[in-house]
Design a protein around this motif. Structure first.
Motif, PDB file in Angstrom:
ATOM      1  N   THR A  90       0.723  -1.269   0.035  1.00 43.87           N
ATOM      2  CA  THR A  90       0.013   0.055  -0.023  1.00 43.87           C
ATOM      3  C   THR A  90       0.860   1.362   0.082  1.00 43.87           C
ATOM      4  N   ILE A  91       2.194   1.237   0.377  1.00 45.69           N
ATOM      5  CA  ILE A  91       2.969   2.454   0.544  1.00 45.69           C
ATOM      6  C   ILE A  91       4.055   2.143  -0.837  1.00 45.69           C
ATOM      7  N   LYS A  92       3.846   1.743  -1.619  1.00 46.25           N
ATOM      8  CA  LYS A  92       4.706   1.470  -3.061  1.00 46.25           C
ATOM      9  C   LYS A  92       4.137   1.983  -4.020  1.00 46.25           C
ATOM     10  N   LYS A  93       5.016   2.348  -5.137  1.00 45.05           N
ATOM     11  CA  LYS A  93       4.750   3.124  -6.039  1.00 45.05           C
ATOM     12  C   LYS A  93       3.631   2.272  -7.053  1.00 45.05           C
ATOM     13  N   GLU A  94       2.718   2.925  -7.764  1.00 49.50           N
ATOM     14  CA  GLU A  94       1.938   2.088  -8.684  1.00 49.50           C
ATOM     15  C   GLU A  94       1.405   0.582  -8.333  1.00 49.50           C
ATOM     16  N   ASN A  95       0.955   0.698  -6.833  1.00 46.89           N
ATOM     17  CA  ASN A  95       0.219  -0.572  -6.317  1.00 46.89           C
ATOM     18  C   ASN A  95      -1.247  -0.507  -6.728  1.00 46.89           C
TER      19      ASN A  95
END
Length: 286
Positions: A38-43
């Protein structure tokens, strides 16, 4: 997600002093609950997972930061905002950790445990800043900062060719404990001094005399009759008079019970006997 209702670690301080440790805790706990992406890019996480992650993040934020990011609904957006504001803390902590590592010396600490604690604290800060210290680095730091009086000991440890820092610490702790025991033994009786004489032997030699002359053969009696300090403290005149009276009564009772060997009568001594001579002669003949 009922566990999110309580704090599982220290909340993020608004000053940012615990930023590096806080983001590490957040990443670990979110991954444990299946919310790490949830805190990663383009998830492509669902709205439900994003809401759960957002609740968890807000519960571990300072009240001032909650108010500032009140309108943020996406955990990734909140994560980026915090990073833009506090990521400089990584540089500050890294510079301080490098400086502490440079000036770290074993000889500056009183005990091995204190040095060990400071060493691991600095190493942890360096790891948080993505700068690791190997066992070889730690061993060399310890060897090169021995006290000048322990040069021979340092060379002996180098010859053992340790590959793990924990093995070296084990030997250092044992050597430190042995030194403490040796110092205690030395302080209890300095080198070259004789042990104290036995108390019984001193008393025996003091009280033993020779011959029957004046002052001989009575030393032990005089020593034993002399009142000790405890007897002086327990001295009571009334009790002493009472004891003397009882002693006199005992002596008088013994005198009454004496038997005259001239007439076999009780209550008087032979030299004060007034029995007629012929009766006394009859008693002796019988």
């Amino acid at each position: 997600m009922e566990n999110f209702t309580k704090l599982e670690f220290e909340a993020f301080d608004i000053t940012g002093k615990n930023y590096l440790s806080w983001i590490l805790e957040i990443e670990i706990h979110l991954a444990a609950h299946g919310l790490g992406d949830t805190i990663k890019k383009e998830n492509r996480e669902s709205e439900s997972n994003r809401a759960k992650a957002m609740i968890f993040l807000c519960r571990h934020l300072h009240e001032g930061l909650k108010t500032k990011h009140l309108t943020v609904k996406d955990p990734l957006e909140l994560w980026k905002n915090l990073k833009d504001r506090y990521n400089h803390q990584k540089i500050v902590i890294l510079l301080k950790a490098r400086n502490d590592w440079m000036h770290l010396r074993l000889q500056d600490f009183k005990t091995v445990s204190e040095y060990n604690s400071a060493l691991f604290k600095i190493s942890s800060q360096l790891k948080l800043c993505r700068e690791n210290t190997t066992n070889a680095d730690i061993l060399e730091k310890t060897y090169s900062t021995f006290h000048a009086s322990n040069v021979l000991l340092q060379q002996q440890y180098r010859e053992k060719d340790f590959t793990k820092y924990l093995d070296l610490i084990f030997y250092l702790l044992v050597a430190e404990q042995n030194n403490k025991i040796l110092m205690k033994n030395r302080e209890s009786r300095p080198p070259g001094s004789n042990p104290f004489p036995e108390v019984n032997a001193a008393t025996y030699s003091f009280g033993r005399g020779r011959g029957r002359g004046r002052g001989h053969g009575q030393g032990n009696q005089v020593r034993n009759n002399y009142p000790c300090k405890q007897e002086k403290l327990n001295y009571n005149p009334k009790l002493m008079k009472k004891d003397e009276k009882v002693e006199k009564d005992k002596r008088g009772q013994k005198n009454v019970e004496n038997i005259c060997y001239r007439c076999s009568m009780k209550g008087h001594w032979p030299r004060t006997c007034r029995t007629p001579k012929h009766l006394a002669d009859l008693y002796k003949a019988s």
